[in-house]
Design an enzyme around this catalytic site. Structure first.
Site, mmCIF file in Angstrom:
data_model
loop_
_atom_site.group_PDB
_atom_site.id
_atom_site.type_symbol
_atom_site.label_atom_id
_atom_site.label_comp_id
_atom_site.label_asym_id
_atom_site.label_seq_id
_atom_site.Cartn_x
_atom_site.Cartn_y
_atom_site.Cartn_z
ATOM 1 N N ASN A 19 -9.284 -4.021 4.215
ATOM 2 C CA ASN A 19 -9.900 -4.934 3.250
ATOM 3 C C ASN A 19 -9.094 -5.054 1.966
ATOM 4 O OD1 ASN A 19 -11.836 -4.929 5.214
ATOM 5 N ND2 ASN A 19 -13.467 -4.029 3.953
ATOM 6 N N THR A 29 -4.797 -52.282 -16.898
ATOM 7 C CA THR A 29 -6.113 -51.667 -16.804
ATOM 8 C C THR A 29 -6.913 -52.509 -15.827
ATOM 9 O OG1 THR A 29 -7.028 -52.967 -18.648
ATOM 10 C CG2 THR A 29 -6.040 -50.833 -19.196
ATOM 11 N N HIS A 30 -7.718 -51.870 -15.003
ATOM 12 C CA HIS A 30 -8.471 -52.561 -13.954
ATOM 13 C C HIS A 30 -7.550 -53.329 -13.003
ATOM 14 C CE1 HIS A 30 -12.020 -51.749 -16.462
ATOM 15 N NE2 HIS A 30 -11.319 -52.247 -17.467
ATOM 16 N N SER A 87 10.762 -52.287 9.781
ATOM 17 C CA SER A 87 9.726 -52.520 10.779
ATOM 18 C C SER A 87 10.381 -52.774 12.130
ATOM 19 C CB SER A 87 8.867 -53.724 10.378
ATOM 20 O OG SER A 87 8.061 -54.156 11.456
ATOM 21 N N ASN A 102 9.836 -50.687 3.758
ATOM 22 C CA ASN A 102 8.610 -49.940 3.464
ATOM 23 C C ASN A 102 8.894 -48.663 2.673
ATOM 24 O OD1 ASN A 102 7.214 -51.828 5.078
ATOM 25 N ND2 ASN A 102 7.644 -50.635 6.916
ATOM 26 N N TYR A 140 -16.903 -7.436 1.662
ATOM 27 C CA TYR A 140 -15.995 -8.116 2.577
ATOM 28 C C TYR A 140 -16.742 -8.593 3.808
ATOM 29 C CZ TYR A 140 -12.213 -9.245 5.721
ATOM 30 O OH TYR A 140 -11.385 -9.920 6.598
ATOM 31 N N GLN A 198 -11.113 -14.122 6.794
ATOM 32 C CA GLN A 198 -9.809 -14.305 7.414
ATOM 33 C C GLN A 198 -9.476 -15.803 7.543
ATOM 34 O OE1 GLN A 198 -9.895 -12.561 11.339
ATOM 35 N NE2 GLN A 198 -10.582 -14.463 12.291
ATOM 36 N N LYS A 256 -6.829 -18.034 5.031
ATOM 37 C CA LYS A 256 -5.363 -18.048 5.069
ATOM 38 C C LYS A 256 -4.800 -19.401 5.510
ATOM 39 C CE LYS A 256 -5.818 -13.596 4.438
ATOM 40 N NZ LYS A 256 -7.284 -13.545 4.648
#
Length: 398
Positions: free
Chosen positions: A49, A94-95, A216, A224, A256, A261, A264
Site C-alpha cells: 500500500n 467576440t461571439h 484529401s 487540412n 486503501y 489500482q 494508473k
C-alpha cells in the site's frame, strides 16, 4: 549484479513469474537469488500500500517536470511566432463576430498567458504531492523504530505524510494532476479550434506548411490542418481520464481499497496524451505562416473608431455618436474614413478636423494604451516580459 537486474527490467528482459504474487514478490525473490537471506529484510516496515503510492508520487513528480518542459517549449515557439509578425493587425472576435482590431502578437501572447497558468497549476500540484507515504505500511504504521524522515529526505520529498491512513488512501494528488492536465488540454483545444478556423477557406488567415497538413484522397484542392484537429480531439481523452478517477474515488471508504489500482491507466494515458498535444502544437506553430493579404482584406469589413477626441465625452455618449456614424456608413456602403468632415459634423458637431487621427484600423490599434491592451507600446512591454522570463533570444529568425 543489482545493476544488471535493473537493466533487465528496463529492457523488458526480466522474467516475471506468475507463481509469485505480484511485482513486489518477483523483485524480492530475484534479490534473494542474488544475495540470499538478507534480501528478506526488504519488506520490513513496508506494505504494498505505501510502496505503490510512494512510487506513484515519484512518477508524477517526474511526469510534471516533463510536462513543464514541453509547456515552456511551446511558450517559446509562440513568442518567436509573435516576434516574426510584428505590426500585423488581425480582426479580434467576440461571439465569433468581428469586434475590434488587435495585434496578432497580442493574440499569440494570450496563449502564452494561458500556458503560464497551466504551468503554475502543475507546479502547485507537484508541491502538494511531494510528501512521502513510505513507512505508513498497510494503514496504521509500524511498531518498529523506523526513521520516516530519513527515507523521505533520501527520496527528495518535502517531509513524510503526517497521517498513515491518509498516506495510503489519498489520491487527491492524482485528481489534481488530472485536473491540471484537463485545463491545459482545454487550452490547447481552444487554440486548435481557432487555428483550424483560420486555416479554412472562409477565413484564410493561416497557411500550414505541407509538413503539418494533409490532403484529401478525392479532393486535391484541400489542405487540412489535421494536427490541430487531433489536438482538439485528444482533449476529450484527457478530460475523460479525469472523470474516470473522480468517479473511481467518489465512493471509497478509508483507507486503501483495491479499486485504487485503476487510477494508473487514466493517469498514464493523460500524461502521454498531454505531452503529445504540446509537442504537436509546438511543431504546428513552427510551420505556419499568416496570410497578410487575406487578413488585410478582412479588416476593412469592420468599422472601427476610437473616441473621436481626448476624453471629454462620457463613454455612453461616445458610443451613441459612433453608433450613428456606423449606421450612416452602412446606409452608404462605405467606411468611416470615406466620410467628409462635413458629413461627420452633420451627424454630430463634436467632430473636428483631427477626427481622421482616430478613424481606421491602424489608428484604432495605436490609441489603445491601458495596461495589458493591444496598443503597440503595451504589446511591446508584454513581449519584453516573456522574452526575459523565458530566457530566449530576441532574434525572431531563430
Amino acid at each position: 549484479m543489482l545493476a544488471a537486474q535493473n537493466e533487465a527490467i528496463e529492457a523488458g528482459d526480466f522474467v516475471w513469474r506468475t507463481d509469485r504474487e505480484d511485482v513486489h514478490m518477483n523483485i524480492e525473490a530475484a534479490l534473494t537469488d542474488m544475495i540470499g537471506e538478507p534480501a528478506k529484510k526488504l519488506h520490513t516496515a513496508r506494505s504494498r500500500n505505501d510502496q505503490v503510492v510512494t512510487d506513484l508520487r515519484l512518477w508524477c513528480r517526474d511526469a510534471i517536470d516533463s510536462i513543464l518542459f514541453h509547456i515552456k517549449k511551446l511558450q517559446v515557439v509562440l513568442v518567436y511566432l509573435a516576434m516574426r509578425n510584428e505590426g500585423l493587425i488581425v480582426p479580434g472576435y467576440t461571439h465569433l463576430q468581428r469586434a475590434q482590431p488587435v495585434l496578432l502578437q497580442h493574440l499569440l501572447l494570450s496563449y502564452v498567458e494561458q500556458l503560464e497558468r497551466d504551468a503554475g497549476r502543475f507546479i502547485d500540484c507537484e508541491n502538494r504531492l511531494n510528501f512521502c507515504p513510505l513507512g505508513a505500511c498497510a494503514l496504521a504504521g509500524t511498531g518498529l523504530p523506523i526513521d520516516r524522515f530519513m527515507t523521505s529526505d533520501a527520496l527528495g520529498f518535502t517531509a513524510p505524510l503526517r497521517n498513515s491512513i491518509d498516506a495510503v488512501s489519498d489520491r487527491d494528488f492524482v485528481l489534481e494532476f488530472l485536473s491540471a492536465s484537463s485545463i491545459a488540454a482545454i487550452h490547447l483545444s481552444r487554440l486548435g479550434e481557432e487555428w483550424v478556423l483560420w486555416a479554412s477557406e472562409e477565413f484564410g488567415f493561416l497557411v500550414p506548411s505541407d509538413s503539418v497538413s494533409t490532403g484529401s484522397s478525392i479532393m486535391p484542392q484541400k489542405k487540412n490542418p489535421d494536427p490541430m484537429e487531433l489536438v482538439r480531439g485528444k482533449s476529450a481523452r484527457v478530460v475523460g481520464d479525469l472523470i474516470t478517477v473522480l468517479v473511481l474515488c467518489k465512493g471509497l471508504p478509508q483507507a486503501y481499497n483495491r479499486d485504487l489500482q485503476e487510477d494508473k491507466e487514466p493517469l498514464f494515458d493523460s500524461v502521454k496524451t498531454i505531452m503529445g498535444m504540446l509537442e504537436v502544437t509546438a511543431e504546428f506553430a513552427q510551420n505556419i505562416t499568416f496570410n497578410h493579404e487575406r487578413i488585410q482584406r478582412a479588416l476593412p469589413l469592420g468599422i472601427w473608431m476610437q473616441q473621436p477626441s481626448p476624453i471629454t465625452l462620457l463613454r455612453r455618449t461616445s458610443h451613441d455618436i459612433v453608433g450613428r456614424c456606423v449606421a450612416f456608413c452602412l446606409s452608404k456602403d462605405c467606411q468611416l474614413s470615406d466620410l467628409s468632415l462635413d458629413e461627420l459634423m452633420a451627424i454630430d458637431p463634436v467632430f473636428e478636423k483631427d477626427v481622421y487621427e482616430f478613424v481606421g484600423v491602424n489608428n484604432s490599434v495605436s490609441k489603445f494604451c491601458s495596461y495589458g491592451s493591444t496598443g503597440s507600446a503595451c504589446v511591446s512591454e508584454q513581449l519584453s516580459y516573456w522574452v526575459s522570463k523565458l530566457g530566449i533570444s530576441t532574434d525572431a529568425s531563430e
